[in-house]
Design a protein around this motif. Structure first.
Motif, PDB file in Angstrom:
ATOM      1  N   GLN A 133      15.928  38.855  66.717  1.00 18.40           N
ATOM      2  CA  GLN A 133      15.726  37.909  65.624  1.00 18.40           C
ATOM      3  C   GLN A 133      14.612  38.366  64.698  1.00 18.40           C
ATOM      4  O   GLN A 133      14.664  38.156  63.496  1.00 18.40           O
ATOM      5  CB  GLN A 133      15.384  36.525  66.181  1.00 18.40           C
ATOM      6  CG  GLN A 133      16.440  35.964  67.118  1.00 18.40           C
ATOM      7  CD  GLN A 133      17.771  35.735  66.433  1.00 18.40           C
ATOM      8  OE1 GLN A 133      17.834  35.213  65.319  1.00 18.40           O
ATOM      9  NE2 GLN A 133      18.852  36.145  67.082  1.00 18.40           N
ATOM     10  N   CYS A 134      13.583  38.977  65.257  1.00 18.57           N
ATOM     11  CA  CYS A 134      12.462  39.516  64.482  1.00 18.57           C
ATOM     12  C   CYS A 134      11.997  40.807  65.145  1.00 18.57           C
ATOM     13  O   CYS A 134      12.130  40.974  66.364  1.00 18.57           O
ATOM     14  CB  CYS A 134      11.294  38.529  64.427  1.00 18.57           C
ATOM     15  SG  CYS A 134      11.621  36.993  63.528  1.00 18.57           S
ATOM     16  N   CYS A 144      12.349  39.723  59.811  1.00 17.67           N
ATOM     17  CA  CYS A 144      13.191  38.838  60.612  1.00 17.67           C
ATOM     18  C   CYS A 144      14.616  38.830  60.076  1.00 17.67           C
ATOM     19  O   CYS A 144      14.852  39.042  58.887  1.00 17.67           O
ATOM     20  CB  CYS A 144      12.631  37.414  60.632  1.00 17.67           C
ATOM     21  SG  CYS A 144      11.090  37.233  61.578  1.00 17.67           S
ATOM     22  N   ARG A 145      15.533  38.566  60.975  1.00 16.81           N
ATOM     23  CA  ARG A 145      16.949  38.517  60.629  1.00 16.81           C
ATOM     24  C   ARG A 145      17.255  37.246  59.837  1.00 16.81           C
ATOM     25  O   ARG A 145      16.754  36.167  60.150  1.00 16.81           O
ATOM     26  CB  ARG A 145      17.751  38.541  61.917  1.00 16.81           C
ATOM     27  CG  ARG A 145      19.236  38.503  61.765  1.00 16.81           C
ATOM     28  CD  ARG A 145      19.868  38.437  63.158  1.00 16.81           C
ATOM     29  NE  ARG A 145      21.267  38.086  63.093  1.00 16.81           N
ATOM     30  CZ  ARG A 145      21.958  37.676  64.149  1.00 16.81           C
ATOM     31  NH1 ARG A 145      21.352  37.557  65.316  1.00 16.81           N
ATOM     32  NH2 ARG A 145      23.224  37.388  64.040  1.00 16.81           N
ATOM     33  N   THR A 146      18.072  37.375  58.817  1.00 16.28           N
ATOM     34  CA  THR A 146      18.488  36.246  57.993  1.00 16.28           C
ATOM     35  C   THR A 146      20.017  36.292  57.852  1.00 16.28           C
ATOM     36  O   THR A 146      20.637  37.304  58.202  1.00 16.28           O
ATOM     37  CB  THR A 146      17.854  36.280  56.599  1.00 16.28           C
ATOM     38  OG1 THR A 146      18.567  37.232  55.781  1.00 16.28           O
ATOM     39  CG2 THR A 146      16.382  36.670  56.643  1.00 16.28           C
ATOM     40  N   SER A 200      14.404  35.566  70.814  1.00 13.57           N
ATOM     41  CA  SER A 200      14.766  34.148  70.845  1.00 13.57           C
ATOM     42  C   SER A 200      14.670  33.573  69.439  1.00 13.57           C
ATOM     43  O   SER A 200      14.067  34.165  68.546  1.00 13.57           O
ATOM     44  CB  SER A 200      13.850  33.372  71.797  1.00 13.57           C
ATOM     45  OG  SER A 200      12.642  33.025  71.162  1.00 13.57           O
ATOM     46  N   HIS A 201      15.242  32.399  69.254  1.00 15.67           N
ATOM     47  CA  HIS A 201      15.220  31.766  67.939  1.00 15.67           C
ATOM     48  C   HIS A 201      13.829  31.213  67.618  1.00 15.67           C
ATOM     49  O   HIS A 201      13.591  30.762  66.497  1.00 15.67           O
ATOM     50  CB  HIS A 201      16.267  30.654  67.869  1.00 15.67           C
ATOM     51  CG  HIS A 201      17.675  31.167  67.888  1.00 15.67           C
ATOM     52  ND1 HIS A 201      18.249  31.805  66.808  1.00 15.67           N
ATOM     53  CD2 HIS A 201      18.623  31.177  68.863  1.00 15.67           C
ATOM     54  CE1 HIS A 201      19.486  32.166  67.105  1.00 15.67           C
ATOM     55  NE2 HIS A 201      19.745  31.796  68.346  1.00 15.67           N
ATOM     56  N   SER A 245      11.246  33.162  67.726  1.00 15.22           N
ATOM     57  CA  SER A 245      10.461  34.313  67.267  1.00 15.22           C
ATOM     58  C   SER A 245       9.924  34.115  65.866  1.00 15.22           C
ATOM     59  O   SER A 245       8.758  34.429  65.586  1.00 15.22           O
ATOM     60  CB  SER A 245      11.324  35.580  67.318  1.00 15.22           C
ATOM     61  OG  SER A 245      11.839  35.790  68.599  1.00 15.22           O
ATOM     62  N   LEU A 246      10.766  33.610  64.964  1.00 15.56           N
ATOM     63  CA  LEU A 246      10.326  33.383  63.589  1.00 15.56           C
ATOM     64  C   LEU A 246       9.192  32.373  63.554  1.00 15.56           C
ATOM     65  O   LEU A 246       8.179  32.594  62.888  1.00 15.56           O
ATOM     66  CB  LEU A 246      11.485  32.908  62.721  1.00 15.56           C
ATOM     67  CG  LEU A 246      11.123  32.478  61.285  1.00 15.56           C
ATOM     68  CD1 LEU A 246      10.482  33.618  60.520  1.00 15.56           C
ATOM     69  CD2 LEU A 246      12.368  31.983  60.556  1.00 15.56           C
ATOM     70  N   TRP A 299      18.255  41.623  57.000  1.00 16.32           N
ATOM     71  CA  TRP A 299      16.862  41.526  57.438  1.00 16.32           C
ATOM     72  C   TRP A 299      15.955  41.289  56.234  1.00 16.32           C
ATOM     73  O   TRP A 299      16.206  41.787  55.135  1.00 16.32           O
ATOM     74  CB  TRP A 299      16.455  42.781  58.193  1.00 16.32           C
ATOM     75  CG  TRP A 299      17.108  42.825  59.539  1.00 16.32           C
ATOM     76  CD1 TRP A 299      18.397  43.206  59.814  1.00 16.32           C
ATOM     77  CD2 TRP A 299      16.534  42.417  60.779  1.00 16.32           C
ATOM     78  NE1 TRP A 299      18.655  43.069  61.152  1.00 16.32           N
ATOM     79  CE2 TRP A 299      17.533  42.593  61.773  1.00 16.32           C
ATOM     80  CE3 TRP A 299      15.274  41.939  61.149  1.00 16.32           C
ATOM     81  CZ2 TRP A 299      17.305  42.298  63.120  1.00 16.32           C
ATOM     82  CZ3 TRP A 299      15.036  41.654  62.487  1.00 16.32           C
ATOM     83  CH2 TRP A 299      16.054  41.817  63.455  1.00 16.32           C
ATOM     84  N   LYS A 339      20.558  41.098  69.933  1.00 23.80           N
ATOM     85  CA  LYS A 339      19.989  39.752  70.008  1.00 23.80           C
ATOM     86  C   LYS A 339      18.736  39.601  69.141  1.00 23.80           C
ATOM     87  O   LYS A 339      18.212  38.496  68.994  1.00 23.80           O
ATOM     88  CB  LYS A 339      19.624  39.421  71.450  1.00 23.80           C
ATOM     89  CG  LYS A 339      20.791  39.424  72.413  1.00 23.80           C
ATOM     90  CD  LYS A 339      20.298  39.235  73.839  1.00 23.80           C
ATOM     91  CE  LYS A 339      21.432  39.338  74.838  1.00 23.80           C
ATOM     92  NZ  LYS A 339      20.946  39.267  76.239  1.00 23.80           N
TER      93      LYS A 339
END
Length: 233
Positions: free
Chosen positions: A59-60, A85-87, A121-122, A124-125, A91, A57
């Motif tokens: 995100q960062c 962070c995940r893209t 969570s979304h 995080s970024l 990453w 899960k």
């Protein structure tokens, strides 16, 4: 005569600045290498590390090696690290961050620990894009569970934006970082990339990962892939 003095002064300045720049880059590369080592240690201890379903899960991720705590009645905490962070393409290249906090009470002594913050969570970024984020205030935070399975059942864990982990004496455990503050370290980020690049641009994946950070990002990606593989089975 003056022009010779000016030329000499210029040469002296350039000779002084170059080693300073190299020294600065050396410190930043060392910080990335230290973060890489922390993640490798985390991957090597699956029974006492970040659960795979949480890794899936993520995100960062921010890693702060050697987070310092010192106290003499009033305590202070400080550390510097890196975040990615995940893209959609994997990453992102890393940015530099710093953490600080304070505590009060009858205490004395000091210690150092490695910290890992996992944004699940979304939001995080968006949190990392803020110049200053107070954990537990601006961003919901909880001590992360350890082991192969997370057992995320409590409301606190379910609502957390960041799960936090620490490593002391080789073992990882969840840690309460409520009240600590995460800052952007824009100066170090700009020094590393050689120019002023906004955090959002880097963390969105629009900046190539520099060679000295490839192994760090690859390790983060491997941790994420293990979680994804477990999640699909």
């Amino acid at each position: 005569m003056n022009k010779y003095l000016v030329a000499a002064a210029l040469l002296f300045t350039m000779s002084a600045v170059a080693p300073a720049q190299e020294d600065s880059m050396g410190k930043l590369n060392h910080r990335i290498e230290s973060a890489h080592e922390v993640l490798h240690a985390l991957m090597d201890t699956p029974d006492k590390g970040i659960p795979l379903d949480i890794a899936a899960k993520a995100q960062c991720i921010a890693v702060v090696p050697s987070f310092k705590k010192g106290a003499f009645v009033v305590g202070a905490e400080y550390g510097q690290g890196v975040a990615t962070c995940r893209t959609p393409r994997g990453w992102s290249a890393p940015v530099f961050v710093q953490m600080e906090g304070a505590s009060f009470g009858f205490q004395i002594g000091g210690q150092s620990t490695d910290l890992v913050l996992v944004g699940i969570s979304h939001h995080s970024l968006d949190d990392l894009l803020k110049d200053k984020v107070k954990l537990g205030g601006d961003a919901a935070v909880a001590a992360g569970p350890i082991g192969r399975n997370s057992q995320v059942s409590t409301t606190e864990l379910a609502n957390a934006e960041f799960l936090t982990y620490s490593r002391s004496k080789g073992l990882f455990a969840g840690i309460d970082l409520n009240g600590d503050v995460v800052h952007q370290n824009t100066a170090d980020t700009n020094s590393f990339y050689g120019k002023d690049i906004p955090y959002r641009v880097i963390l969105s994946g629009r900046v190539p990962t520099p060679p000295s950070a490839v192994h760090f990002v690859r390790t983060v990606n491997e941790l994420f892939k293990r979680g994804r593989v477990r999640e699909t089975h």
